[in-house]
Write a protein that holds these residues in place. Sequence first.
Motif, PDB file in Angstrom:
ATOM      1  N   PRO A  60     -48.238  47.862 -21.469  1.00  0.00           N
ATOM      2  CA  PRO A  60     -47.245  48.365 -20.790  1.00  0.00           C
ATOM      3  C   PRO A  60     -47.910  48.663 -19.164  1.00  0.00           C
ATOM      4  O   PRO A  60     -47.726  49.964 -18.814  1.00  0.00           O
ATOM      5  CB  PRO A  60     -46.464  49.311 -21.236  1.00  0.00           C
ATOM      6  CG  PRO A  60     -47.626  50.138 -22.056  1.00  0.00           C
ATOM      7  CD  PRO A  60     -48.448  49.112 -22.410  1.00  0.00           C
ATOM      8  N   PHE A  61     -48.730  47.853 -18.533  1.00  0.00           N
ATOM      9  CA  PHE A  61     -48.940  48.007 -17.276  1.00  0.00           C
ATOM     10  C   PHE A  61     -49.038  46.734 -16.403  1.00  0.00           C
ATOM     11  O   PHE A  61     -49.268  45.607 -17.303  1.00  0.00           O
ATOM     12  CB  PHE A  61     -50.397  48.810 -17.330  1.00  0.00           C
ATOM     13  CG  PHE A  61     -51.461  48.110 -18.019  1.00  0.00           C
ATOM     14  CD1 PHE A  61     -52.213  47.169 -17.746  1.00  0.00           C
ATOM     15  CD2 PHE A  61     -51.970  48.731 -19.178  1.00  0.00           C
ATOM     16  CE1 PHE A  61     -53.275  46.671 -18.683  1.00  0.00           C
ATOM     17  CE2 PHE A  61     -52.806  48.201 -20.055  1.00  0.00           C
ATOM     18  CZ  PHE A  61     -53.304  47.264 -19.613  1.00  0.00           C
ATOM     19  N   GLN A  62     -49.146  46.641 -15.090  1.00  0.00           N
ATOM     20  CA  GLN A  62     -49.139  45.694 -14.260  1.00  0.00           C
ATOM     21  C   GLN A  62     -50.589  45.403 -13.975  1.00  0.00           C
ATOM     22  O   GLN A  62     -51.191  44.179 -13.978  1.00  0.00           O
ATOM     23  CB  GLN A  62     -48.212  45.799 -13.179  1.00  0.00           C
ATOM     24  CG  GLN A  62     -46.715  45.875 -13.352  1.00  0.00           C
ATOM     25  CD  GLN A  62     -46.323  44.472 -14.278  1.00  0.00           C
ATOM     26  OE1 GLN A  62     -46.621  43.677 -13.909  1.00  0.00           O
ATOM     27  NE2 GLN A  62     -45.687  44.880 -15.264  1.00  0.00           N
ATOM     28  N   LYS A  63     -51.103  46.404 -13.278  1.00  0.00           N
ATOM     29  CA  LYS A  63     -52.363  46.059 -13.125  1.00  0.00           C
ATOM     30  C   LYS A  63     -53.416  47.016 -13.494  1.00  0.00           C
ATOM     31  O   LYS A  63     -53.157  48.247 -14.146  1.00  0.00           O
ATOM     32  CB  LYS A  63     -52.713  46.645 -11.412  1.00  0.00           C
ATOM     33  CG  LYS A  63     -52.171  45.665 -10.454  1.00  0.00           C
ATOM     34  CD  LYS A  63     -52.462  46.234  -9.047  1.00  0.00           C
ATOM     35  CE  LYS A  63     -51.629  47.280  -8.425  1.00  0.00           C
ATOM     36  NZ  LYS A  63     -52.002  47.395  -7.065  1.00  0.00           N
ATOM     37  N   VAL A  64     -54.915  46.613 -13.934  1.00  0.00           N
ATOM     38  CA  VAL A  64     -55.654  47.273 -14.679  1.00  0.00           C
ATOM     39  C   VAL A  64     -57.211  47.119 -14.123  1.00  0.00           C
ATOM     40  O   VAL A  64     -57.421  46.078 -13.732  1.00  0.00           O
ATOM     41  CB  VAL A  64     -55.690  47.062 -16.311  1.00  0.00           C
ATOM     42  CG1 VAL A  64     -55.811  45.469 -16.425  1.00  0.00           C
ATOM     43  CG2 VAL A  64     -56.555  48.050 -16.991  1.00  0.00           C
ATOM     44  N   ARG A  65     -57.882  48.181 -14.353  1.00  0.00           N
ATOM     45  CA  ARG A  65     -59.412  47.731 -13.867  1.00  0.00           C
ATOM     46  C   ARG A  65     -60.494  48.293 -14.810  1.00  0.00           C
ATOM     47  O   ARG A  65     -60.204  49.797 -15.004  1.00  0.00           O
ATOM     48  CB  ARG A  65     -59.374  48.569 -12.415  1.00  0.00           C
ATOM     49  CG  ARG A  65     -60.926  48.129 -11.600  1.00  0.00           C
ATOM     50  CD  ARG A  65     -60.904  48.726 -10.292  1.00  0.00           C
ATOM     51  NE  ARG A  65     -62.184  48.555  -9.693  1.00  0.00           N
ATOM     52  CZ  ARG A  65     -62.633  47.466  -9.238  1.00  0.00           C
ATOM     53  NH1 ARG A  65     -61.775  46.368  -9.013  1.00  0.00           N
ATOM     54  NH2 ARG A  65     -63.863  47.150  -8.771  1.00  0.00           N
ATOM     55  N   HIS A  66     -61.089  48.124 -15.402  1.00  0.00           N
ATOM     56  CA  HIS A  66     -62.081  48.407 -16.174  1.00  0.00           C
ATOM     57  C   HIS A  66     -63.519  48.581 -15.452  1.00  0.00           C
ATOM     58  O   HIS A  66     -63.910  47.864 -14.607  1.00  0.00           O
ATOM     59  CB  HIS A  66     -62.663  47.229 -17.397  1.00  0.00           C
ATOM     60  CG  HIS A  66     -61.364  47.331 -18.428  1.00  0.00           C
ATOM     61  ND1 HIS A  66     -60.215  46.354 -18.094  1.00  0.00           N
ATOM     62  CD2 HIS A  66     -61.297  47.736 -19.643  1.00  0.00           C
ATOM     63  CE1 HIS A  66     -59.295  46.326 -19.019  1.00  0.00           C
ATOM     64  NE2 HIS A  66     -60.075  47.066 -20.100  1.00  0.00           N
ATOM     65  N   HIS A  67     -64.080  49.668 -15.686  1.00  0.00           N
ATOM     66  CA  HIS A  67     -65.245  50.084 -15.402  1.00  0.00           C
ATOM     67  C   HIS A  67     -66.280  50.296 -16.402  1.00  0.00           C
ATOM     68  O   HIS A  67     -66.046  51.391 -16.872  1.00  0.00           O
ATOM     69  CB  HIS A  67     -65.227  51.305 -14.292  1.00  0.00           C
ATOM     70  CG  HIS A  67     -66.697  51.764 -13.670  1.00  0.00           C
ATOM     71  ND1 HIS A  67     -67.686  50.956 -13.243  1.00  0.00           N
ATOM     72  CD2 HIS A  67     -67.201  52.747 -14.049  1.00  0.00           C
ATOM     73  CE1 HIS A  67     -68.597  51.698 -12.904  1.00  0.00           C
ATOM     74  NE2 HIS A  67     -68.496  52.804 -13.415  1.00  0.00           N
TER      75      HIS A  67
END
Lengths: 131, 131
Positions: A60-67
Amino acid sequence: MANKPQWDLIAEAFVNHYYSVFDTDRSQLATLYRDVSMLTFEGTACMGASAITQKLVSLPFQKVRHHVVTCDAQPVLPESLNGVLVFVNGDLTVDDGAQAIKFAQVFHLLPDRNSPGLFWVYNDLFRLNYG
Amino acid sequence: MANKPQWDLIAEAFVNHYYSVFDTDRSQLATLYRDVSMLTFEGTACMGASAITQKLVSLPFQKVRHHVVTCDAQPVLPESLNGVLVFVNGDLTVDDGAQAIKFAQVFHLLPDRNSPGLFWVYNDLFRLNYG
């Protein structure tokens, strides 16, 4: 770099590619899984490239960023399979949230016999670590 | 319990035993590793039951207590080896510290061919997750 074991290099290359695809268009991750692949995501298990991709796309998210903060790797028995065990710890942010969430993820990679140098995911286990 | 896959039961039994031994007398963990076992502890790699135990015993605390929050498990290829991949997330406290530290740990377990029902650690990867 020259002194790093081969599995460290495989793990780093895979992880960079995986999260780059995940954060751009996670429906494309299907190519990294097969019918026998397993995902346990926050305790929920599913099997097969199609079900795994459906699970990941439905998050349930549109944008995601993994670090990625740490990426550890070891070879897996039997040597004949040339598997690599990868252990990632990192932070992720979703939908422009200011607060990063810690996550840990395990991949067991196996080489693609038809495409030397490429690997696919046999085991995948993911957990968020709320602070 | 009856519906849990066998590898979940193996993982839970192993993890309970492992941390119970770790928190009581970690020098006794040697019996759970072999000469080919690998440990990557906070990014430092060592191999073999003796080196691994030495590493664990030398950690700079007297008392430690692990609390398992989640324990996920999957079977590992090839099926003939009956390996189990275990992914633990939890908290630990050392030397009566009030603040628990989050940790994540991965075990790849293989059955002891001479002792049915017992498993040893082939791969072990450990990371602390500072909050």
